[in-house]
Write a protein that holds these residues in place. Structure first.
Motif, mmCIF file in Angstrom:
data_model
loop_
_atom_site.group_PDB
_atom_site.id
_atom_site.type_symbol
_atom_site.label_atom_id
_atom_site.label_comp_id
_atom_site.label_asym_id
_atom_site.label_seq_id
_atom_site.Cartn_x
_atom_site.Cartn_y
_atom_site.Cartn_z
ATOM 1 N N VAL A 129 0.931 -1.127 -0.032
ATOM 2 C CA VAL A 129 -0.067 0.152 -0.108
ATOM 3 C C VAL A 129 0.952 1.065 -0.060
ATOM 4 O O VAL A 129 0.629 2.177 -0.638
ATOM 5 C CB VAL A 129 -0.910 -0.015 1.156
ATOM 6 N N ALA A 130 2.077 1.217 0.885
ATOM 7 C CA ALA A 130 2.711 2.354 1.002
ATOM 8 C C ALA A 130 3.402 2.678 -0.528
ATOM 9 O O ALA A 130 3.362 3.708 -0.850
ATOM 10 C CB ALA A 130 3.946 2.040 1.922
ATOM 11 N N SER A 131 4.000 1.422 -1.156
ATOM 12 C CA SER A 131 4.651 1.744 -2.271
ATOM 13 C C SER A 131 3.660 2.548 -3.497
ATOM 14 O O SER A 131 4.163 3.292 -3.997
ATOM 15 C CB SER A 131 4.936 0.192 -2.864
ATOM 16 N N VAL A 132 2.387 1.914 -3.522
ATOM 17 C CA VAL A 132 1.345 2.624 -4.371
ATOM 18 C C VAL A 132 1.079 3.976 -4.063
ATOM 19 O O VAL A 132 1.060 4.711 -4.903
ATOM 20 C CB VAL A 132 0.102 1.479 -4.420
ATOM 21 N N PRO A 147 11.007 -7.932 4.257
ATOM 22 C CA PRO A 147 10.109 -6.983 3.405
ATOM 23 C C PRO A 147 10.327 -5.669 3.474
ATOM 24 O O PRO A 147 10.489 -4.996 2.329
ATOM 25 C CB PRO A 147 8.571 -7.265 3.869
ATOM 26 N N TRP A 148 10.725 -5.177 4.408
ATOM 27 C CA TRP A 148 10.852 -3.773 4.623
ATOM 28 C C TRP A 148 12.348 -3.220 3.865
ATOM 29 O O TRP A 148 12.403 -2.348 3.215
ATOM 30 C CB TRP A 148 11.192 -3.149 6.103
ATOM 31 N N LEU A 149 13.205 -4.247 3.783
ATOM 32 C CA LEU A 149 14.436 -3.870 3.087
ATOM 33 C C LEU A 149 14.135 -4.011 1.505
ATOM 34 O O LEU A 149 14.599 -3.204 0.974
ATOM 35 C CB LEU A 149 15.541 -4.920 3.708
ATOM 36 N N ALA A 150 13.303 -5.055 1.267
ATOM 37 C CA ALA A 150 12.869 -5.139 0.050
ATOM 38 C C ALA A 150 12.247 -3.922 -0.513
ATOM 39 O O ALA A 150 12.356 -3.450 -1.634
ATOM 40 C CB ALA A 150 11.886 -6.165 -0.322
ATOM 41 N N PHE A 151 11.321 -3.300 0.094
ATOM 42 C CA PHE A 151 10.799 -1.961 -0.097
ATOM 43 C C PHE A 151 11.775 -0.929 -0.222
ATOM 44 O O PHE A 151 11.678 -0.344 -1.291
ATOM 45 C CB PHE A 151 9.689 -1.926 1.184
ATOM 46 N N LEU A 152 12.713 -0.987 0.527
ATOM 47 C CA LEU A 152 13.825 0.208 0.533
ATOM 48 C C LEU A 152 14.629 0.042 -0.726
ATOM 49 O O LEU A 152 14.720 1.000 -1.617
ATOM 50 C CB LEU A 152 14.569 -0.021 1.869
ATOM 51 N N PHE A 153 14.889 -1.188 -1.022
ATOM 52 C CA PHE A 153 15.778 -1.448 -2.060
ATOM 53 C C PHE A 153 14.713 -0.894 -3.633
ATOM 54 O O PHE A 153 15.519 -0.557 -4.420
ATOM 55 C CB PHE A 153 16.217 -2.916 -2.126
ATOM 56 N N GLY A 154 13.497 -1.491 -3.289
ATOM 57 C CA GLY A 154 12.944 -1.216 -4.707
ATOM 58 C C GLY A 154 12.687 0.332 -4.829
ATOM 59 O O GLY A 154 12.888 0.952 -6.079
ATOM 60 N N VAL A 155 12.540 1.054 -3.669
ATOM 61 C CA VAL A 155 12.449 2.358 -3.926
ATOM 62 C C VAL A 155 13.857 3.034 -4.483
ATOM 63 O O VAL A 155 13.906 3.912 -5.320
ATOM 64 C CB VAL A 155 12.119 3.217 -2.758
ATOM 65 N N LEU A 156 14.870 2.506 -3.787
ATOM 66 C CA LEU A 156 16.190 2.863 -4.448
ATOM 67 C C LEU A 156 16.358 2.729 -5.776
ATOM 68 O O LEU A 156 16.770 3.625 -6.529
ATOM 69 C CB LEU A 156 17.217 2.230 -3.548
ATOM 70 N N LEU A 194 7.305 1.503 -7.918
ATOM 71 C CA LEU A 194 7.003 0.660 -8.818
ATOM 72 C C LEU A 194 7.822 -0.909 -8.517
ATOM 73 O O LEU A 194 7.283 -2.079 -8.554
ATOM 74 C CB LEU A 194 6.973 0.949 -10.294
ATOM 75 N N THR A 195 9.040 -0.492 -8.620
ATOM 76 C CA THR A 195 9.874 -1.868 -8.190
ATOM 77 C C THR A 195 9.526 -2.325 -6.993
ATOM 78 O O THR A 195 9.818 -3.593 -6.897
ATOM 79 C CB THR A 195 11.396 -1.433 -8.402
ATOM 80 N N ALA A 196 9.321 -1.449 -5.900
ATOM 81 C CA ALA A 196 9.168 -2.104 -4.580
ATOM 82 C C ALA A 196 7.927 -2.733 -4.659
ATOM 83 O O ALA A 196 7.768 -3.957 -3.791
ATOM 84 C CB ALA A 196 8.862 -0.780 -3.647
ATOM 85 N N VAL A 197 6.691 -2.586 -5.253
ATOM 86 C CA VAL A 197 5.612 -3.212 -5.563
ATOM 87 C C VAL A 197 5.902 -4.705 -5.922
ATOM 88 O O VAL A 197 5.815 -5.734 -5.270
ATOM 89 C CB VAL A 197 4.405 -2.665 -6.376
ATOM 90 N N GLY A 198 6.848 -4.566 -6.833
ATOM 91 C CA GLY A 198 7.354 -6.204 -7.361
ATOM 92 C C GLY A 198 7.987 -6.968 -6.533
ATOM 93 O O GLY A 198 7.610 -7.979 -6.314
ATOM 94 N N PHE A 199 8.944 -6.264 -5.846
ATOM 95 C CA PHE A 199 9.603 -6.887 -4.776
ATOM 96 C C PHE A 199 8.774 -7.338 -3.639
ATOM 97 O O PHE A 199 8.968 -8.597 -3.182
ATOM 98 C CB PHE A 199 10.701 -6.067 -4.053
#
Lengths: 288, 172
Positions: free
Chosen positions: A32-35, B64-73, B84-89
């Protein structure tokens, strides 16, 4: 004492699903945060700009190190292909050279004529153009974005909104600037909109990217006559780009859509020129 | 004694960042310019495979939180929409979590097949998100091609991750 072995597994039995549930919930929250981030990313804020600038600054030097061997490999492949086609290429260049010499004469004559007419009319010359040439260090993969990262930034005089050109035509516009690196949004990107005109007839339009190799012409007057091969140049409307920079030629014309073939092969950019036209930067929404 | 303990700690910490480090390397490799026509539209998402590998084998080291961070990076590096990449990860993590029992058996073919499904899922979800947020309909072919290439690149990424896994993380 006899109770202990019984309680311990039951606690495990209880916490394991709970932990799995918590984990699932945290993944959901992050999605949700990503979207939300994607939606928020549509809005330009100075803070987001700064963060983007910092991130590309941090990674650009590493990417530059990666890019150099990749470019070398590509050059080797190119050299082999070129060696094979040497004879035909030579022939073609000879013919082209003859043609270009004629054009050079025409250009010199027109330049002289133009100069004398300008003095007659007392035209104010456009501000002098300066540029920096920068190496392309990253070309993001993905079907959703067309940008390149280049090794020149604020320290080299790059500002947001400046035009990026290859040797022959406009390739895009600077959208993010770091200290020593910046990002160029290519004319083919989904979000690229450039005011243009057809050189023939001075018809104005907007060149709109849609992530394909050939951007579309939009907002064209309905009675405008457009033919394949017409040159498309910037119109200077909106003050973003100066007028008259070549971008491409009309590639195909159908009832519903006119597509423009960029002059530069955007898929293999190695260097770009970032042009400083001395435009007032405050109009471009940047502050040093 | 305490010195040895400290060094031991440091060693463990150092080893435990291996999954993050290799994922970061794959993110950066993904944006290196490859002068092949049309390549950048369909370049495989190497980092997706890396996140998948570690989500199965050591989710504690790439949570997951690190995956999120890497995705945004990764998004900030590539200039695409942040998130966008974060959603994928995160989708990778979600699927792996739900199918952990099957995936952790270590059958390579099952892992690969599951990854193909995940790559397709990620491609479709990203496609729909980008179209919805930008209010446009984009061509879907490059998106599907990218999923195919990402699937094809999986053995390479998995082999690299496996080597790292054996070299740095098995002794613990």
């Amino acid at each position: 004492m006899a109770l202990k072995p019984r309680t311990a597994p039951s606690v495990v039995r209880l916490t394991a699903p709970l932990r799995a549930w918590a984990q699932r919930f945290s993944i959901f929250l992050f999605i949700v945060a990503s979207v939300m981030l994607m939606v928020a990313g549509r809005v330009d804020t100075p803070a987001a700009d700064t963060i983007r600038g910092r991130v590309i600054d941090a990674f650009a030097p590493i990417l530059e190190a990666f890019a150099a061997p990749a470019a070398t490999a590509a050059r080797v492949v190119d050299a082999v292909i070129e060696a094979r086609d040497l004879y035909g290429e030579n022939q073609r260049l000879r013919e082209q050279n003859a043609l270009l010499l004629q054009w050079q004469q025409a250009a010199l004559r027109l330049e002289a004529e133009n100069r004398s007419l300008r003095t007659l009319l007392n035209v104010r010359p456009d501000p002098a153009v300066s540029f920096v040439t920068a190496r392309v260090v990253a070309e993001p993969g993905g079907a959703f974005v067309r940008t390149v990262l280049v090794m020149a930034g604020r320290r080299n005089g790059v500002r947001r909104g400046q035009a990026a050109m290859s040797g022959v035509g406009v390739v895009g516009r600077v959208v993010e600037v770091g200290e020593w690196s910046s990002r160029v949004l290519l004319v083919t990107d989904l979000n690229a909109r450039i005011p243009v005109q057809l050189e023939e007839g001075r018809v104005r339009a907007v060149l709109a990217g849609d992530n394909t190799d050939r951007p579309r012409l939009m907002h064209l007057a309905s009675d405008a006559h457009v033919a394949v091969g017409d040159r498309v140049v910037t119109s200077g409307v909106g003050g973003m780009f100066p007028a008259g920079l070549p971008i491409g030629v009309v590639g195909s014309v159908t009832e519903r859509m006119i597509r423009v073939q960029p002059l530069t092969d955007l898929r293999r950019l190695e260097h770009v020129k970032i042009l400083d036209f001395g435009l007032p930067t405050n109009l471009l929404g940047t502050s040093p | 004694m305490t010195g040895g303990g400290f060094l031991h700690q440091l060693d463990r910490q150092g080893r435990s960042i291996a999954p993050s480090a290799i994922t970061l390397v794959f993110i950066l490799l993904g944006v290196v310019p490859v002068p092949l026509p049309g390549w950048e539209a369909i370049a495989p998402q190497l980092a997706l495979a890396s996140v998948y590998y570690w989500a199965i084998h050591r989710p504690d080291l790439l949570p997951p939180w690190l995956a999120f961070l890497f995705g945004v990076l990764g998004d900030l590096t590539s200039g695409s929409m942040p998130g966008l990449t974060a959603v994928g990860f995160l989708l990778v993590h979600a699927v792996v979590l739900s199918q952990r029992r099957i995936l952790s058996r270590g059958n390579v073919l099952i892992m690969w097949a599951a990854f193909a499904a995940i790559a397709l899922l990620v491609a479709l979800v990203s496609y729909l998100l980008v179209c919805a947020i930008n209010l446009v309909v984009l061509p879907i072919r490059p998106v599907l091609l990218q999923a195919v290439l990402t699937t094809a690149a999986f053995p390479f990424v998995a082999a690299v991750c496996l080597q790292l896994h054996r070299a740095f993380l098995v002794l613990e």
